[in-house]
Write a protein that holds these residues in place. Structure first.
Motif, short mmCIF file in Angstrom:
data_model
loop_
_atom_site.label_atom_id
_atom_site.label_comp_id
_atom_site.label_asym_id
_atom_site.label_seq_id
_atom_site.Cartn_x
_atom_site.Cartn_y
_atom_site.Cartn_z
N ARG A 46 1.86 -0.04 -8.07
CA ARG A 46 1.02 1.14 -7.81
C ARG A 46 1.67 2.11 -6.83
O ARG A 46 1.22 3.25 -6.71
N ALA A 71 -4.10 13.78 -7.87
CA ALA A 71 -3.74 13.11 -6.62
C ALA A 71 -4.02 13.98 -5.40
O ALA A 71 -3.92 15.22 -5.44
N PRO A 90 -9.45 8.90 -2.43
CA PRO A 90 -8.61 9.31 -3.57
C PRO A 90 -8.25 8.13 -4.45
O PRO A 90 -8.18 6.99 -3.99
N GLN A 91 -8.00 8.43 -5.73
CA GLN A 91 -7.50 7.42 -6.66
C GLN A 91 -5.98 7.47 -6.77
O GLN A 91 -5.35 6.56 -7.32
N ALA A 92 -5.39 8.54 -6.25
CA ALA A 92 -3.94 8.72 -6.30
C ALA A 92 -3.53 9.62 -5.13
O ALA A 92 -4.28 10.51 -4.73
N ILE A 93 -2.32 9.37 -4.60
CA ILE A 93 -1.80 10.15 -3.47
C ILE A 93 -0.34 10.49 -3.74
O ILE A 93 0.45 9.62 -4.09
N ALA A 114 -3.82 2.22 0.42
CA ALA A 114 -3.55 2.29 -1.02
C ALA A 114 -3.55 0.90 -1.65
O ALA A 114 -4.11 0.69 -2.74
N HIS A 117 -7.22 -0.52 -1.67
CA HIS A 117 -8.15 0.17 -2.57
C HIS A 117 -7.55 0.44 -3.95
O HIS A 117 -8.15 1.17 -4.74
N ARG A 118 -6.41 -0.14 -4.23
CA ARG A 118 -5.75 -0.01 -5.53
C ARG A 118 -5.54 1.46 -5.91
O ARG A 118 -5.87 1.91 -7.01
N VAL A 119 -4.97 2.18 -4.96
CA VAL A 119 -4.67 3.61 -5.15
C VAL A 119 -3.22 3.76 -5.57
O VAL A 119 -2.32 3.11 -5.02
#
Length: 228
Positions: A46, A71, A90-93, A114, A117-119
């Motif tokens: 990830r 993101a 956020p789901q993505a960064i 991340a 939280h599985r980001v």
């Protein structure tokens, strides 16, 4: 105004780089990194890192992925706090210039957030992290565990394609010898290509001349003197 009139003073209108997928020019130097970005979310991890020299297209690829993944965007020198991350959820960064971080603890907390939280995280840097540059051992370990996609410096064909695109963006008519001259002599950097085309555009307007090989050589000489 007659032919002997003064040179026209160019009005500088900054041309923002176009960072969409349709504007990214694929080439052998960036093939692996582009493929990784386009494989998302089918990644080996990830958290991934894009590695490449200045002006190789890292920020463009990062922008493509950030748009695709919706993101949260950040810079290595201005990372969000842990509280801000929790609030934004956020789901993505996407993080640019991680090799210029000013707060290693903030980056360590971000990467831990991340993981917890599985980001998805995509980072960009000029080179792989080293102990000489990253003082926090836990952060260095975390960065080294992230799979890396390498981007090389643009080759001659890519430089020519980039120059052609930049000239089209500015609606500049360029004689083929001028294009060939610039593509062979410019520093292998997309940033150099952008700066050169902007300077050439200004000079062509100021002198009210077409973009010839002679004008390209004149601007190239000014570039060389600037870099000395």
């Amino acid at each position: 105004m007659g032919d002997g009139g003064p040179a026209q003073l160019p009005l500088e209108l900054p041309l923002a780089p176009r960072l969409g997928r349709e504007d990214f020019l694929a080439a052998p130097s960036n093939e692996a990194a582009l493929a990784m970005v386009e494989r998302w979310p089918d990644w080996p991890d990830r958290i991934l890192t894009l590695i490449g020299p200045p002006g190789s297209g890292k920020s463009h690829l990062l922008a493509i992925w950030a748009e695709r993944a919706s993101a949260l965007r950040a810079q290595g020198g201005a990372l969000p706090s842990l509280e801000a991350l929790v609030a934004a959820a956020p789901q993505a960064i996407a993080i640019d210039e991680i090799d210029r971080i000013t707060d290693e603890t903030a980056l360590f907390h971000l990467l831990n957030f991340a993981v917890e939280h599985r980001v998805f995280v995509l980072m960009a840097a000029r080179r792989a992290p080293t102990a000489a540059e990253v003082r926090l051992p836990d952060l260095l370990s975390r960065l080294r565990r992230a799979p890396m996609a390498q981007i090389g410096a643009p080759d001659d064909d890519l430089m020519r394609a980039v120059l052609e695109k930049l000239f089209r963006d500015r609606q500049l008519l360029v004689e083929p010898p001028a294009l060939a001259y610039a593509a062979l002599r410019l520093e292998r950097s997309l940033d150099s290509a952008r700066a050169f085309v902007a300077a050439l555009d200004r000079e062509a307007l100021a002198q009210r001349r077409p973009v010839t090989r002679a004008l390209a050589a004149q601007v190239m000489e000014a570039f060389a003197e600037r870099d000395e």
